[in-house]
Design a protein around this motif. Structure first.
Motif, PDB file in Angstrom:
ATOM      1  N   LYS A 132       6.274   6.906   5.168  1.00 16.49           N
ATOM      2  CA  LYS A 132       6.998   6.180   6.217  1.00 16.49           C
ATOM      3  C   LYS A 132       8.492   6.433   6.129  1.00 16.49           C
ATOM      4  O   LYS A 132       9.050   6.531   5.042  1.00 16.49           O
ATOM      5  CB  LYS A 132       6.742   4.674   6.088  1.00 16.49           C
ATOM      6  CG  LYS A 132       5.409   4.252   6.604  1.00 16.49           C
ATOM      7  CD  LYS A 132       5.621   3.524   7.880  1.00 16.49           C
ATOM      8  CE  LYS A 132       4.351   2.880   8.368  1.00 16.49           C
ATOM      9  NZ  LYS A 132       4.445   2.652   9.783  1.00 16.49           N
ATOM     10  N   GLU A 135      10.027   3.423  11.364  1.00 18.59           N
ATOM     11  CA  GLU A 135       8.805   3.323  12.165  1.00 18.59           C
ATOM     12  C   GLU A 135       8.043   4.642  12.212  1.00 18.59           C
ATOM     13  O   GLU A 135       6.874   4.683  12.569  1.00 18.59           O
ATOM     14  CB  GLU A 135       9.153   2.889  13.592  1.00 18.59           C
ATOM     15  CG  GLU A 135       9.718   1.488  13.693  1.00 18.59           C
ATOM     16  CD  GLU A 135       8.717   0.435  13.246  1.00 18.59           C
ATOM     17  OE1 GLU A 135       7.537   0.493  13.662  1.00 18.59           O
ATOM     18  OE2 GLU A 135       9.099  -0.438  12.443  1.00 18.59           O
ATOM     19  N   ASP A 174      -3.114   5.298  15.166  1.00 14.22           N
ATOM     20  CA  ASP A 174      -1.822   4.676  14.884  1.00 14.22           C
ATOM     21  C   ASP A 174      -0.922   5.642  14.118  1.00 14.22           C
ATOM     22  O   ASP A 174       0.273   5.766  14.413  1.00 14.22           O
ATOM     23  CB  ASP A 174      -2.005   3.373  14.114  1.00 14.22           C
ATOM     24  CG  ASP A 174      -2.804   3.554  12.818  1.00 14.22           C
ATOM     25  OD1 ASP A 174      -3.686   4.451  12.744  1.00 14.22           O
ATOM     26  OD2 ASP A 174      -2.559   2.780  11.867  1.00 14.22           O
ATOM     27  N   ASP A 178       2.575   7.313  15.443  1.00 12.78           N
ATOM     28  CA  ASP A 178       3.808   7.159  14.673  1.00 12.78           C
ATOM     29  C   ASP A 178       4.351   8.510  14.223  1.00 12.78           C
ATOM     30  O   ASP A 178       5.559   8.691  14.102  1.00 12.78           O
ATOM     31  CB  ASP A 178       3.588   6.250  13.463  1.00 12.78           C
ATOM     32  CG  ASP A 178       3.363   4.806  13.859  1.00 12.78           C
ATOM     33  OD1 ASP A 178       3.644   4.438  15.030  1.00 12.78           O
ATOM     34  OD2 ASP A 178       2.888   4.033  13.003  1.00 12.78           O
TER      35      ASP A 178
END
Length: 182
Positions: A132, A135, A174, A178
């Motif tokens: 990560k 976001e 998801d 991202d």
């Protein structure tokens, strides 16, 4: 395999002589090892293409190309996919795992219309390698890429490869979304 992917993709939008694609596939079939793998060749064209000579990497790229070009039901492609399933546990980098994931997704979807449990396990493992940045999500390639990318360029290639596998498999949406913001 790269040419097979190019001409296979191009044939969907432009008239390509199918015999050309058949000749490429036959050329690849003749070079397959007994265990289902393909081995790269050191010094091929004296370019950065020499960066991918490991059997698992080369086999993944070839199985991916063959499956997308309509050869998923051929025994050579099946044997290559079996080799990948047997050797995937030894794959260490996100870049290489992305190659294997895309190959198995292409193979499964071409044959079954969806991914199988073994391929989903590879996708789950790839998802677990996500990192990560706010976001955004990305995958650190872990090595120089097939096209010679390193650093941020390699990270972008690995991220794109992971996102493509997830999108084609309709899994981990998801993470794919991202990743597209990276």
């Amino acid at each position: 395999a790269y040419g097979l992917q190019e001409f296979g993709d191009m044939s969907r939008v432009y008239d390509i002589d199918p015999r050309l694609i058949e000749r490429i596939a036959e050329w690849l079939f003749k070079r397959q090892n007994g265990d289902g793998s393909w081995q790269g060749v050191e010094g091929f064209h004296e370019t950065s293409l020499t960066l991918m000579t490991d059997k698992t990497q080369v086999t993944a790229f070839i199985v991916w190309g063959l499956a997308d070009a309509g050869y998923a039901s051929d025994g050579h492609t099946a044997k290559g996919a079996s080799f990948l399933r047997e050797s995937v546990s030894q794959v260490e980098t996100a870049y290489d795992l992305g190659l294997v994931a895309n190959a198995l997704v292409a193979y499964d979807v071409a044959l079954e219309g969806k991914t199988t449990g073994a391929t989903e396990a590879v996708l789950d493992r790839l998802a677990g390698m996500a990192q990560k940045d706010g976001e955004a999500v990305y995958w650190d390639a872990g090595r120089e890429t097939y096209m010679g990318g390193s650093g941020n360029s390699a990270r972008m290639e690995a991220t794109a490869m992971a996102a493509l596998a997830f999108i084609r498999a309709d899994k981990h949406g998801d993470l794919a979304n991202d990743a597209l913001t990276y």
